[in-house]
Design a protein around this motif. Structure first.
Motif, short mmCIF file in Angstrom:
data_model
loop_
_atom_site.label_atom_id
_atom_site.label_comp_id
_atom_site.label_asym_id
_atom_site.label_seq_id
_atom_site.Cartn_x
_atom_site.Cartn_y
_atom_site.Cartn_z
N ARG A 1 0.83 -1.21 0.00
CA ARG A 1 0.00 0.00 0.00
C ARG A 1 0.86 1.26 0.00
NH1 ARG A 1 -5.31 -0.67 3.84
NH2 ARG A 1 -5.58 -2.92 3.60
N GLY A 2 0.34 2.28 -0.65
CA GLY A 2 1.02 3.56 -0.66
C GLY A 2 2.19 3.64 -1.62
N ASP B 1 -2.60 7.11 -3.59
CA ASP B 1 -2.36 8.12 -2.56
C ASP B 1 -3.69 8.47 -1.91
OD1 ASP B 1 -0.70 10.48 -1.39
OD2 ASP B 1 -2.48 11.41 -2.27
N ARG B 2 -3.76 8.40 -0.61
CA ARG B 2 -5.04 8.59 0.07
C ARG B 2 -5.60 10.00 -0.12
NH1 ARG B 2 -4.74 5.00 5.71
NH2 ARG B 2 -4.99 2.98 4.64
N ASP C 1 -7.77 0.56 -0.88
CA ASP C 1 -8.36 1.78 -0.32
C ASP C 1 -9.42 2.36 -1.26
OD1 ASP C 1 -6.97 1.78 2.07
OD2 ASP C 1 -5.32 3.00 1.30
N VAL D 1 -12.30 10.33 4.53
CA VAL D 1 -11.08 10.38 5.34
C VAL D 1 -11.20 9.42 6.53
CG1 VAL D 1 -9.69 11.81 6.88
CG2 VAL D 1 -10.45 12.73 4.67
N LEU E 1 -7.24 10.01 -3.47
CA LEU E 1 -8.48 9.24 -3.44
C LEU E 1 -9.62 10.04 -2.82
CD1 LEU E 1 -7.31 5.67 -2.36
CD2 LEU E 1 -8.49 6.25 -4.48
N VAL E 2 -9.33 10.73 -1.74
CA VAL E 2 -10.36 11.53 -1.07
C VAL E 2 -10.85 12.64 -1.99
CG1 VAL E 2 -10.78 13.16 0.82
CG2 VAL E 2 -9.61 10.99 1.28
N LEU F 1 -10.63 5.81 5.45
CA LEU F 1 -9.24 5.50 5.12
C LEU F 1 -8.33 5.50 6.34
CD1 LEU F 1 -8.78 7.37 1.72
CD2 LEU F 1 -9.39 4.99 2.14
N GLU F 2 -8.73 6.19 7.37
CA GLU F 2 -7.93 6.19 8.60
C GLU F 2 -8.29 5.02 9.52
OE1 GLU F 2 -8.52 10.06 10.27
OE2 GLU F 2 -6.97 11.01 8.98
#
Length: 212
Positions: free
Chosen positions: A47-48, A132-133, A98, A151, A136-137, A154-155
């Motif tokens: 991830r990431g 990348d989160r 994600d 958010v 995505l948001v 994803l957290e």
């Protein structure tokens, strides 16, 4: 009529298959409820992180980078023939869990289809990151999803189990790849078939329902 669709957000055939299916539905004037399901082509991807798609394709199929570039050029031509604009040069691959989790969140407010479409267009046309989160948001919010809710998901680990269960269900149904469509919980259609093939199946299901 219910149609369940398994797909991955970085699968070029999935975006193409979705568009072809939608053309068939529009031409028939069918009343369809679409339910989106997650399927990860490579859940082992860290991830990431991301890698150039051309490198991933070259390794997967034992091709040179130049041959991988040619494969992507051919995919762009196929997409264009169906009215989709793909720009695959420089596109990256990564873990999509994600993004799939946000699709599950979107389904709760009837926005799953809009979010899936936004993610597809971002990845294949705009070359924006789905790994990348923050990206995505932003994309989910552009599709109408509440940004704070995205958010929060994803957290957390919310919808992790649902994403995994979707993949297990697809494999139990015999799917070895995506896109994979199940129409009226009876007829399976694998791959990005032509609008004509989708129309035939939809018509068969509709006629059977009317006869019943």
């Amino acid at each position: 009529m219910r149609v369940d669709i398994w797909s991955d957000l970085v699968c070029p055939w999935c975006y193409l298959g979705k568009r072809r299916f939608e053309r068939a539905v529009a031409e028939l004037g069918a009343d369809v409820e679409v339910v989106h399901h997650s399927f990860q082509l490579d859940p082992s991807f860290p991830r990431g992180t991301s890698r150039p798609t051309r490198e991933v394709l070259a390794e997967k199929y034992g091709r040179t980078l130049e041959e991988a570039d040619a494969m992507e050029a051919q995919m762009e031509e196929r997409a264009a023939a169906d009215g989709l604009e793909y720009h695959l040069d420089g596109v990256h691959m990564g873990n999509t869990v994600d993004g799939h989790r946000l699709v599950h969140l979107a389904a709760e407010s009837g926005l799953a289809d809009a979010v899936v479409d936004r993610f597809y267009r971002a990845h294949f046309t705009e070359r924006r990151s789905l790994f990348d989160r923050g990206s995505l948001v932003e994309l989910a919010a552009e599709a109408g999803l509440d940004q704070a809710a995205a958010v929060a998901v994803l957290e957390s680990d919310r919808y992790e189990a649902e994403v995994a269960a979707d993949g297990e269900q697809a494999r139990a149904l015999g799917a070895t790849g995506v896109p994979f469509f199940v129409i009226d919980q009876r007829f399976g259609v694998a791959g990005a078939q032509s609008p004509e093939v989708f129309a035939q199946v939809l018509r068969r299901v509709s006629d059977g329902a009317a006869a019943g």
